[in-house]
Design a protein around this motif. Sequence first.
Motif, PDB file in Angstrom:
ATOM      1  N   GLN A 101     151.303 -27.592 -19.425  1.00  0.00           N
ATOM      2  CA  GLN A 101     150.549 -28.447 -20.086  1.00  0.00           C
ATOM      3  C   GLN A 101     151.175 -27.099 -21.736  1.00  0.00           C
ATOM      4  OE1 GLN A 101     147.001 -24.127 -18.711  1.00  0.00           O
ATOM      5  NE2 GLN A 101     146.134 -26.503 -19.321  1.00  0.00           N
ATOM      6  N   ALA A 126     144.351 -33.264 -24.080  1.00  0.00           N
ATOM      7  CA  ALA A 126     144.107 -33.038 -22.392  1.00  0.00           C
ATOM      8  C   ALA A 126     142.814 -33.142 -22.243  1.00  0.00           C
ATOM      9  CB  ALA A 126     144.145 -30.934 -23.121  1.00  0.00           C
ATOM     10  N   HIS A 149     140.416 -32.128 -18.235  1.00  0.00           N
ATOM     11  CA  HIS A 149     139.604 -30.991 -18.219  1.00  0.00           C
ATOM     12  C   HIS A 149     139.117 -31.213 -16.467  1.00  0.00           C
ATOM     13  CE1 HIS A 149     140.101 -29.045 -22.085  1.00  0.00           C
ATOM     14  NE2 HIS A 149     139.362 -29.763 -22.642  1.00  0.00           N
ATOM     15  N   GLN A 150     139.012 -30.533 -15.470  1.00  0.00           N
ATOM     16  CA  GLN A 150     138.742 -30.343 -14.618  1.00  0.00           C
ATOM     17  C   GLN A 150     137.327 -31.163 -14.670  1.00  0.00           C
ATOM     18  OE1 GLN A 150     139.365 -27.535 -11.620  1.00  0.00           O
ATOM     19  NE2 GLN A 150     139.474 -28.637 -10.212  1.00  0.00           N
TER      20      GLN A 150
END
Length: 344
Positions: free
Chosen positions: A114, A276, A278-279
């Motif tokens: 990240q 990004a 995200h899960q």
Amino acid sequence: MSQWLEKMFYDNDSGMPLKALSQCLRPLGALYAWGASSNLKSKRNGPNAFRSEVPVISVGNYVVGGGGKTPMVLYLAKWLRAQNKKVAVLIRGYGAQAGVQKRVMGQLDFQTRQEVGDEATLIAETLMDVPVYVGKDRVAHAKIASSDADVILLDDGLQHAAIQRDWDVVCFKGPHPIGNGRCLPAGPLREPLPAQCPPQATWAHIISNTSEAWERSDLQFTMALHHISNLNQDKLAPNTPLHLVCGVARPLAVRQSIMSAGWQVMHMRALPDHGAIHQPDLAQWLQEAQRAGCALVMTEKDGARVDEKWPEMQHIHLLRAGLNPCNHEANEAFLADIARVAGV
């Protein structure tokens, strides 16, 4: 890059509204071209540019986004390493956290991924033993890297005038390598294209097949899809329908290259470049793919933006691709130039 911009810049059949928009933006493009040309001409290899103690080879392009720079960095780094040269890669780190200045190498944990962004992660984890310096201040990193490396690869370095380069490898991609030929914002060009390739440079064209070959390039590479596999390197069967998640600069080009390789892309979800992942979103996309009877696949760059420890990653496959030269003699001439510059 959004899909409508990709169409306006690169698609000859983009439709009248996008063609009209590009035409309206031409005066701004001409102004941008003049400013970029004047600025870069005064700075490139000027007296204020930093001269490294070791050779610097830049990999860049004239167009915004998706030009094949990262695969070319990997190609050159692997070749130089095979010649027993110690390589360092300098990268600005698009998608990295603001203000990051970091040296990474090998397998990275999720927090570091990240911090440094997907491109730096992909380069570090693919090469494993090559240091990757991430950050906006590439002059500072060049000073550090030159104390240990034999040669520096400057990623996205064509417009980076703060460091003197010994050779520029300029990447072009696809059937329309310079798009509509206009400068931003009317077209994809970051600066006006020279009438011919400069003497200390190579123009490399990355194509899907030989019919796309651009006559102004010095050599061509195919972006070969070697296989599609999961984290355990289990390969996906060729007839498996695909649900593609793609967060790169030119997602339509990625989809087309996969289909050209004989795969069926039943659905594509285009994400922001470097954005990004995200899960919870990944879990939802996986469920959607499974309900449709598809395998969820991502580019390796997208895979560099997730945590490999997430359970969903056990069911997701990555596109494993790399550059293959189209012509042996042209590639040997190209590598001879690189060898001469790098002191091989």
